[in-house]
Write an enzyme that holds these catalytic residues in place. Sequence first.
Site, PDB file in Angstrom:
ATOM      1  N   TRP A  61       1.197   5.623  -1.834  1.00  0.00           N
ATOM      2  CA  TRP A  61       0.846   6.588  -2.862  1.00  0.00           C
ATOM      3  C   TRP A  61       1.840   6.641  -4.025  1.00  0.00           C
ATOM      4  O   TRP A  61       1.548   7.271  -5.041  1.00  0.00           O
ATOM      5  CB  TRP A  61       0.703   7.966  -2.237  1.00  0.00           C
ATOM      6  CG  TRP A  61      -0.724   8.294  -1.946  1.00  0.00           C
ATOM      7  CD1 TRP A  61      -1.573   7.596  -1.148  1.00  0.00           C
ATOM      8  CD2 TRP A  61      -1.472   9.396  -2.478  1.00  0.00           C
ATOM      9  NE1 TRP A  61      -2.801   8.207  -1.133  1.00  0.00           N
ATOM     10  CE2 TRP A  61      -2.771   9.316  -1.934  1.00  0.00           C
ATOM     11  CE3 TRP A  61      -1.176  10.453  -3.329  1.00  0.00           C
ATOM     12  CZ2 TRP A  61      -3.773  10.233  -2.223  1.00  0.00           C
ATOM     13  CZ3 TRP A  61      -2.169  11.367  -3.620  1.00  0.00           C
ATOM     14  CH2 TRP A  61      -3.449  11.252  -3.076  1.00  0.00           C
ATOM     15  N   TYR A  88       0.830  -1.212   0.000  1.00  0.00           N
ATOM     16  CA  TYR A  88       0.000   0.000   0.000  1.00  0.00           C
ATOM     17  C   TYR A  88       0.862   1.258   0.000  1.00  0.00           C
ATOM     18  O   TYR A  88       1.871   1.324   0.689  1.00  0.00           O
ATOM     19  CB  TYR A  88      -0.905   0.033   1.237  1.00  0.00           C
ATOM     20  CG  TYR A  88      -1.807   1.242   1.228  1.00  0.00           C
ATOM     21  CD1 TYR A  88      -2.970   1.240   0.475  1.00  0.00           C
ATOM     22  CD2 TYR A  88      -1.460   2.402   1.910  1.00  0.00           C
ATOM     23  CE1 TYR A  88      -3.778   2.367   0.418  1.00  0.00           C
ATOM     24  CE2 TYR A  88      -2.268   3.531   1.862  1.00  0.00           C
ATOM     25  CZ  TYR A  88      -3.432   3.507   1.105  1.00  0.00           C
ATOM     26  OH  TYR A  88      -4.218   4.615   1.044  1.00  0.00           O
TER      27      TYR A  88
END
Length: 778
Positions: free
Chosen positions: A115, A113
């Site tokens: 960005w 996980y």
Amino acid sequence: MSIRDSALRPHSSHWGVFSAGWQDGRLRVEPYAADPDPNPLIENFPDAIHHRARIATPMVRRGWLENGPGPDTRRGSDEFVPMAWDEVLDRLAAELRRVRDRHGPGAVFGGSYGWSSAGRFHHAQSQVHRFLNVAIGGYVRSVNSYSAGASAPLMPHILGGLDEVARRNVTWEQIVEYSDVVLAFGGMALKNSRVASGGISRHVERDAMQAAARRGCRFVSISPLRSDMPEEAGFEWLPATPGTDTALMLGLVHELVRLGLHDRAFLASHCEGWDGFEDYLLGRSDGVPKTCAWAAPICGVPEERLRTLARSLAGKRVLVVISHSLQRSEHGEQPVWMGAVLAAALGQIGLPGGGYNYALGTLAHYGKRDNAVAAAAFPQGTNGVKDFIPVARISDMLLHPGQAYDYNGQRRVYPQIRLAYWAGGNPFHHHQDLARLGRAFATLDTFVVHESAWTATARHADIVLPATMTLEREDIGATPTDPVFVAMHRIAEPHGLSRDDYAIFCDLSERLGALEAFSEGRDARQWLAHLYERTRQGLADLGLEAPDFDSFWQRGMLELPQKEDHGGMLRAFRQDPVHAPLPTPSGKVQICSPAIAAFGYADCPGHPAWMPPKFAPDATHPLWLVANQPHSKLHSQLDFGAHSQSTKRRGREVCTLHPDAARARGIAEGDIVRLFNEVGACLASATLSQDLLPGVVQLPTGAWYDPQPDAEGRPLCVHGNPNVLTRDIGTSSLAQGCAGQLSTVQVERWDGAVPAIRAFDPPMPAEQALKALAALQD
Ligand SMILES: Nc1nc2c(c(=O)[nH]1)N[C@H]1C(S)=C(S)[C@@H](COP(=O)(O)OP(=O)(O)OC[C@H]3O[C@@H](n4cnc5c(=O)[nH]c(N)nc54)[C@H](O)[C@@H]3O)O[C@H]1N2
Ligand SMILES: Nc1nc2c(c(=O)[nH]1)N[C@H]1C(S)=C(S)[C@@H](COP(=O)(O)OP(=O)(O)OC[C@H]3O[C@@H](n4cnc5c(=O)[nH]c(N)nc54)[C@H](O)[C@@H]3O)O[C@H]1N2
Ligand SMILES: [Mo]
């Protein structure tokens, strides 16, 4: 980097489209000329690009090298040994083969996980997922996000897909034109709508709020912090105790019902389950009417203010907005659901500028129109492993393999993971209870991390591979809600020996016999041209000018056409509930959900309800901690950049306290303080402000985890990372989302010696690592 001077060329980031070049040997960045409100976060780039915190060579943890794969509590404090690319990739390929052959791909956790960066090809998560799919046969994945961990599973039960309610709904254009009242729970801070994954060309939120306010739109910000709404909105601040919004909204709806001001016709024609909910609201089912008088002491808002607010909403074009933050806490599903019920009771759902828009203002994707032409994403292949975890259950999974848990009506079991692979995320930024996360990563055989900088996650890895940062490679910047499609030019040569994630995965795929499947015979430039083709074809199909790849690349940017502002799923449903039903079981707004009720969860019943949090302030932890998004960076990215650093004091993150809370503790402006609870402790620099509730202390996320043992041998983060203080609990059995926005703490003045910040000092200086490798090669 040998370039001293170069022209500015286009690039993009999650925090804005910009151009960059070199002047007198220094990186220069300039925001996109058409951006009315550029984001200062681009100022983090110039000092970051060759910062000492960058990773210059592949590095392998000494304990892993000497003892081989296996659980090890030294992760995070061990030494690292520099290693040449060929050797490290040989060893990694052998370890991947070992785990795959002995345990199967279901022993690999590849959720990864995070960005990453804005470019759509070098999107690290897509790269690692594709690699694990084609070269290993798959991986255990994670579902949902830290952003919307509770709302993503909840929304389909009550309204429909999250994106339909957050992204393709009320636009800023509608707010400027139609809204009478915007009731913003959690506010609409411009710091948040400054960013969008994939990039953002024009920051329109400030001007839109100003224009709406000038027309007479009333903004009400319900939030513990005044700073959650910009002055341009001319807003009313309704400070409310964190975590109590559901009670507040119940009070408002009760008052509407008491006065007969709720929209009975809309509730009958477009909603299911009002009667059952009304039994709860009026106290027929539990003997407790949810009046404003009942809600007032829970929320810390005077009863009369709640009554006046409720009455003032009737007959108005009202937009209810619930920010992501509200659901990032215990029972986070409830305010999301209750917001929809409030908007339904007002009869506003689906009207232009009215109704319900989850998360508007928290990211620059929301409140925008969709592009009429699609942009391609790097294909991830097929995952041969079906198992997954809700993303924020990472520590539970690693610490308790074989344990059963509830999730959205399923009884699931945590798998046994041997190897975790991370590229493009920073769990030691995003996860809760970081000391526990450290223990969780100690259980692995092997932890592999691709990073451009020495984050705490990289420091906990066994194999650290240096990845280029976005400015060091070519890419395409695009998102479905922004019309500017960017040719991201390479601005700098790779730092040290760092390589693109794609190049690393190609070489690993080759060692695992999967190069052709992974690369499809394309180099990075050929992939960009291949991905661009979909957009070019889309433009051609609309009869628009559709330049070929080379012309696009030279031009640097394309402005894509956008769709009409048609109001999305909720508008269509309002206009014709029979022919455009919602994708819910009843086709209507589910005020009650028989499906959720049937799950039988005590912590998430079949209609929105107020449940006091298990962790609320008490004598030992008397203050609410609000651990929100930072204004000076995106999460932990480029925390060492000049803009982020300029907001720190004595190198430390700044926490905000009310003067009364400070006085009671002998704390003055600028003092170093210790925040602590039973989970952990950190230091921060205190600033005092009247603009938050006296019972609240605010410390943003993003300071790099810098643990140094305290007197009792427990890790003390000397830099100010609030995730040493947040609890690693799920929102409820329904969603199991991240609950990191809030915690409870005590604060005291720190009179001890102030330890130096070491978060940005690499385990071995880059020059030393490069020299050691050069010596090996001789
Ligand atoms: N207490 C608390 N915790 C929270 C939150 C909160 O409100 N409170 N918010 C949560 C939310 S909403 C989110 S989204 C998460 C964010 O958590 P993350 O997305 O994990 O945070 P980032 O700092 O963006 O991490 C991205 C990392 O990827 C690296 N990176 C960037 N580009 C590349 C690349 O091309 N290749 C490779 N290999 N690496 C790259 C960066 O250096 C950075 O370390 O945090 C969550 N955590
Ligand atoms: N500059 C910057 N912008 C960002 C990010 C970043 O890291 N930096 N991260 C981006 C990401 S990934 C996401 S998901 C979004 C997140 O968007 P959000 O989660 O909405 O953002 P936050 O800043 O964490 O929270 C917004 C505000 O909610 C308030 N709040 C907290 N708890 C409560 C509560 O119980 N009730 C009420 N009424 N208010 C409460 C806090 O005062 C806080 O400042 O932001 C995005 N924007
Ligand atoms: Mo997020």
